[in-house]
Motif scaffolding. Structure first.
Motif, PDB file in Angstrom:
ATOM      1  N   VAL A   1      -6.093   3.003  -2.410  1.00  0.00           N
ATOM      2  CA  VAL A   1      -5.018   3.637  -2.411  1.00  0.00           C
ATOM      3  C   VAL A   1      -5.236   5.029  -3.070  1.00  0.00           C
ATOM      4  CG1 VAL A   1      -2.477   3.739  -2.851  1.00  0.00           C
ATOM      5  CG2 VAL A   1      -3.735   1.430  -2.616  1.00  0.00           C
ATOM      6  N   ILE A   2      -5.827   5.170  -4.297  1.00  0.00           N
ATOM      7  CA  ILE A   2      -5.760   6.339  -5.078  1.00  0.00           C
ATOM      8  C   ILE A   2      -6.655   7.337  -4.077  1.00  0.00           C
ATOM      9  CG2 ILE A   2      -7.046   7.391  -6.843  1.00  0.00           C
ATOM     10  CD1 ILE A   2      -6.650   4.489  -8.485  1.00  0.00           C
ATOM     11  N   LYS A   3      -7.705   6.647  -3.520  1.00  0.00           N
ATOM     12  CA  LYS A   3      -8.639   7.683  -2.666  1.00  0.00           C
ATOM     13  C   LYS A   3      -7.805   8.165  -1.635  1.00  0.00           C
ATOM     14  CE  LYS A   3     -13.053   5.566  -3.599  1.00  0.00           C
ATOM     15  NZ  LYS A   3     -13.858   4.884  -3.219  1.00  0.00           N
ATOM     16  N   LYS A   4      -6.893   7.308  -0.904  1.00  0.00           N
ATOM     17  CA  LYS A   4      -6.173   7.767   0.267  1.00  0.00           C
ATOM     18  C   LYS A   4      -5.105   9.058  -0.183  1.00  0.00           C
ATOM     19  CE  LYS A   4      -3.943   7.884   4.570  1.00  0.00           C
ATOM     20  NZ  LYS A   4      -4.459   8.598   5.448  1.00  0.00           N
TER      21      LYS A   4
ATOM     22  N   PHE B   1       0.918  -1.256   0.142  1.00  0.00           N
ATOM     23  CA  PHE B   1      -0.134  -0.122  -0.066  1.00  0.00           C
ATOM     24  C   PHE B   1       0.851   1.151   0.010  1.00  0.00           C
ATOM     25  CE2 PHE B   1      -2.426   3.337   1.616  1.00  0.00           C
ATOM     26  CZ  PHE B   1      -3.925   3.025   1.127  1.00  0.00           C
ATOM     27  N   GLN B   2       1.890   1.453   0.533  1.00  0.00           N
ATOM     28  CA  GLN B   2       2.824   2.403   0.964  1.00  0.00           C
ATOM     29  C   GLN B   2       3.403   2.714  -0.078  1.00  0.00           C
ATOM     30  OE1 GLN B   2       3.610   4.201   4.406  1.00  0.00           O
ATOM     31  NE2 GLN B   2       4.079   5.419   2.582  1.00  0.00           N
ATOM     32  N   TYR B   3       3.874   1.634  -0.815  1.00  0.00           N
ATOM     33  CA  TYR B   3       4.565   1.805  -2.309  1.00  0.00           C
ATOM     34  C   TYR B   3       3.736   2.355  -3.275  1.00  0.00           C
ATOM     35  CZ  TYR B   3       7.267   0.909  -6.450  1.00  0.00           C
ATOM     36  OH  TYR B   3       7.898   1.067  -7.661  1.00  0.00           O
ATOM     37  N   LEU B   4       2.527   1.858  -3.345  1.00  0.00           N
ATOM     38  CA  LEU B   4       1.517   2.573  -4.355  1.00  0.00           C
ATOM     39  C   LEU B   4       1.211   3.923  -4.194  1.00  0.00           C
ATOM     40  CD1 LEU B   4      -0.743  -0.670  -5.289  1.00  0.00           C
ATOM     41  CD2 LEU B   4       1.026   0.368  -6.596  1.00  0.00           C
ATOM     42  N   TYR B   5       1.180   4.057  -2.985  1.00  0.00           N
ATOM     43  CA  TYR B   5       0.429   5.417  -2.531  1.00  0.00           C
ATOM     44  C   TYR B   5       1.640   6.403  -2.711  1.00  0.00           C
ATOM     45  CZ  TYR B   5      -0.216   8.915   1.327  1.00  0.00           C
ATOM     46  OH  TYR B   5      -0.463  10.119   2.162  1.00  0.00           O
ATOM     47  N   ASN B   6       2.915   6.049  -2.502  1.00  0.00           N
ATOM     48  CA  ASN B   6       4.165   6.874  -2.584  1.00  0.00           C
ATOM     49  C   ASN B   6       4.065   7.223  -4.117  1.00  0.00           C
ATOM     50  OD1 ASN B   6       4.642   7.052  -0.127  1.00  0.00           O
ATOM     51  ND2 ASN B   6       6.023   5.544  -0.111  1.00  0.00           N
ATOM     52  N   THR B   7       3.935   6.233  -4.976  1.00  0.00           N
ATOM     53  CA  THR B   7       3.975   6.515  -6.377  1.00  0.00           C
ATOM     54  C   THR B   7       2.939   7.299  -7.012  1.00  0.00           C
ATOM     55  OG1 THR B   7       4.793   4.243  -6.790  1.00  0.00           O
ATOM     56  CG2 THR B   7       3.982   5.111  -8.683  1.00  0.00           C
ATOM     57  N   ILE B   8       1.705   7.310  -6.445  1.00  0.00           N
ATOM     58  CA  ILE B   8       0.508   8.068  -6.866  1.00  0.00           C
ATOM     59  C   ILE B   8       0.744   9.624  -6.535  1.00  0.00           C
ATOM     60  CG2 ILE B   8      -1.749   8.636  -6.693  1.00  0.00           C
ATOM     61  CD1 ILE B   8      -2.240   5.634  -6.240  1.00  0.00           C
ATOM     62  N   VAL B   9       1.317   9.534  -5.144  1.00  0.00           N
ATOM     63  CA  VAL B   9       1.863  10.976  -4.637  1.00  0.00           C
ATOM     64  C   VAL B   9       2.733  11.876  -5.467  1.00  0.00           C
ATOM     65  CG1 VAL B   9       2.519  12.257  -2.590  1.00  0.00           C
ATOM     66  CG2 VAL B   9       0.588  10.521  -2.301  1.00  0.00           C
ATOM     67  N   LYS B  10       3.911  10.820  -5.945  1.00  0.00           N
ATOM     68  CA  LYS B  10       4.771  11.430  -6.724  1.00  0.00           C
ATOM     69  C   LYS B  10       3.984  11.912  -8.078  1.00  0.00           C
ATOM     70  CE  LYS B  10       9.170   9.728  -9.221  1.00  0.00           C
ATOM     71  NZ  LYS B  10       9.815   8.739  -9.526  1.00  0.00           N
ATOM     72  N   GLY B  11       3.189  11.077  -8.618  1.00  0.00           N
ATOM     73  CA  GLY B  11       2.697  11.562  -9.863  1.00  0.00           C
ATOM     74  C   GLY B  11       1.929  12.990  -9.702  1.00  0.00           C
ATOM     75  N   ILE B  12       1.157  12.962  -8.491  1.00  0.00           N
ATOM     76  CA  ILE B  12       0.464  14.285  -8.104  1.00  0.00           C
ATOM     77  C   ILE B  12       1.153  15.425  -8.024  1.00  0.00           C
ATOM     78  CG2 ILE B  12      -1.009  15.462  -6.474  1.00  0.00           C
ATOM     79  CD1 ILE B  12      -2.491  12.429  -5.985  1.00  0.00           C
ATOM     80  N   LYS B  13       2.419  15.178  -7.256  1.00  0.00           N
ATOM     81  CA  LYS B  13       3.283  16.231  -7.054  1.00  0.00           C
ATOM     82  C   LYS B  13       4.010  16.720  -8.219  1.00  0.00           C
ATOM     83  CE  LYS B  13       4.410  15.534  -2.231  1.00  0.00           C
ATOM     84  NZ  LYS B  13       5.504  15.251  -1.056  1.00  0.00           N
ATOM     85  N   ASN B  14       4.434  15.688  -9.079  1.00  0.00           N
ATOM     86  CA  ASN B  14       5.232  16.245 -10.386  1.00  0.00           C
ATOM     87  C   ASN B  14       4.394  16.298 -11.557  1.00  0.00           C
ATOM     88  OD1 ASN B  14       7.626  15.705  -8.789  1.00  0.00           O
ATOM     89  ND2 ASN B  14       7.716  13.671  -9.650  1.00  0.00           N
TER      90      ASN B  14
END
Length: 351
Positions: free
Chosen positions: A73-76, A40-53
Motif C-alpha cells: 500500500v505504501i509503495k503504491k 487497501f483503498q482506505y489505507l492508500y487514501n490515508t497515506i496519500v492524505k499524509g503525503i499531501k498534508n
C-alpha cells in the motif's frame, strides 16, 4: 450516542476516500497485499492524505487490520504521488489486541513548514507554466510535448553534484527544476508528473536502483518518457531530444532496468515522436548507407533519426562531418546520439 459516533466515523471514512485515486481491481499492489479492495483503498487514501498534508501522524481509527502487505500500500501511494513526496520514512502502529492499525507516522528530511512552502511554490509555478505553454486547442499529446520541452529547456542537470555525490535534497523534488532550475533525474520526473496531473493526464513515476523516469498514459496505453535522457549535454551545451519520448518496453530495456511486474506494460509506439513528428526510422547496413540516410535527413531538415545498423562500431563523429563536407552544406548543425546493441538514435539541431 453510539449511532452518532458511527455516523461521525462513516463521515471520516467517506472524507478519507477523496484523497487518493481509485484503485483498480487488477492493480498489482492490491493483488499482492492480502487486503480487500476496500481495506487497501482506505489505507492508500490515508497515506496519500499524509503525503499531501505533510502530516506527522494520520489516525486510521483501527478500521483495518495489520498485514505484512501494508508495504505494498505504501509503495503504491508513493508511486502515484511521487511528485509531492518529501517523505523520508513511514512507520505504523497497530493494536496488540485486535492487531488493527491505529496510526501511520511520516518522517521528513526537512522542517515541515519549509516543505509546505516549497510544495506551494512548486504548485504555483506549475500553474504558471500551464498558463504560459498550454493552449485550449492542444491535444493531450501536444500538451505532453509542451511540458517535456519546457522542463528540459528550463532545467540544468546537476552533473557536478551527481559526480561529487553532494546533491541538495530539493534537487530530487519538483521544486528543483521548477523553482531553482536545476535537478537530477527524480526532480525532472516529479516536475513532469506534477504538471501532467494538473492537466488531467495520467502519469506515474518509475524507479530503478539508480534512476527515475515516467510512464504516461494516452488513449488507454502507457509509454515511457525519460526527460533526463532527453536532456543530453555536449560541447555545444544542452540539447533537446525526443529519443526517450513515448517509447515501448523493448526500446526502453536497451539501457534501462525496472521491475516490469509492478508497472504497466508499454507495448505500442503509436505516439512515438520519431514516428509522428519530423522523424526518420530506417536502417543502414554500412557506412555508405549511414551517410546516405544522414544526407537525406539533413536535406529534409529531419531532427530525429533512428537507424537500425549491422555495425555499431561506425564512427558517428567522423561520418556526420564528412556528410557536411561532401555535400558542401552551408549550415551549422549540432547533434547528439546514443548507441545501442543494434541501432543509433541521433538528434540533430539546425543552427
Amino acid at each position: 450516542m453510539k449511532k452518532i459516533l458511527l455516523s461521525i466515523f462513516m463521515c471520516l471514512l467517506l472524507f478519507n476516500t477523496t484523497y487518493g485515486a481509485e484503485i483498480s481491481d487488477d492493480d498489482y499492489y492490491l493483488k499482492n497485499s492480502g487486503y480487500t479492495k476496500e481495506e487497501f483503498q482506505y489505507l492508500y487514501n490515508t497515506i496519500v492524505k499524509g503525503i499531501k498534508n505533510v502530516s506527522i501522524n494520520e489516525e486510521t481509527f483501527e478500521s483495518v487490520p495489520y498485514k505484512p502487505g501494508i508495504n505494498y500500500v505504501i509503495k503504491k501511494a508513493f508511486m502515484d504521488y511521487d511528485h509531492l513526496n518529501y517523505v523520508s520514512g513511514v512507520r505504523y502502529v497497530y493494536s496488540r489486541g485486535n492487531r488493527n492499525i491505529k496510526n501511520i507516522y511520516f518522517e521528513y528530511n526537512y522542517i515541515r513548514d519549509d516543505i509546505k512552502k516549497r510544495m506551494n511554490e512548486a504548485d504555483v509555478k506549475a500553474d504558471e507554466v500551464i498558463k504560459e505553454i498550454i493552449k485550449e486547442e492542444m491535444t493531450d499529446f501536444e500538451k505532453v510535448v509542451a511540458v517535456h520541452d519546457y522542463i528540459i529547456n528550463n532545467t540544468r542537470y546537476d552533473y557536478e553534484g551527481f559526480k561529487s555525490g553532494k546533491i541538495p535534497n530539493w534537487e530530487h523534488t519538483a521544486y528543483g527544476p521548477l523553482i531553482r532550475k536545476t535537478g537530477v533525474c527524480d526532480g525532472y520526473s516529479k516536475a513532469f508528473m506534477l504538471i501532467l496531473k494538473k492537466l488531467g493526464i495520467e502519469c506515474i513515476s518509475i524507479k530503478s536502483d539508480n534512476h527515475a523516469w515516467n510512464m504516461v498514459k494516452l488513449q488507454d496505453k502507457y509509454y515511457h518518457v525519460d526527460l533526463t535522457f532527453d536532456d543530453p549535454y555536449n560541447e555545444e551545451g544542452d540539447m533537446l531530444s525526443y529519443a526517450y519520448f513515448f517509447i515501448d518496453d523493448s526500446e526502453m530495456a536497451k539501457d534501462h532496468n525496472w521491475n516490469s511486474e509492478i508497472y504497466p506494460k508499454c507495448d505500442t509506439i503509436d505516439f512515438n515522436y520519431y514516428k509522428n513528428n519530423l522523424g526518420m526510422i530506417d536502417s543502414a547496413k554500412d557506412e555508405t548507407e549511414f551517410k546516405e540516410k544522414i544526407t537525406a535527413a539533413i536535406n529534409n531538415r529531419i531532427e530525429y533519426v533512428y537507424l537500425k545498423v549491422d555495425n555499431t562500431n561506425m564512427d558517428i563523429d567522423k561520418l556526420i562531418p564528412e556528410v557536411l563536407i561532401e555535400n558542401r552544406y552551408n549550415i551549422k548543425i549540432s547533434y547528439s546520439y546514443k548507441i545501442f546493441d543494434d541501432s543509433f538514435k541521433i538528434s540533430i539541431i539546425y543552427n
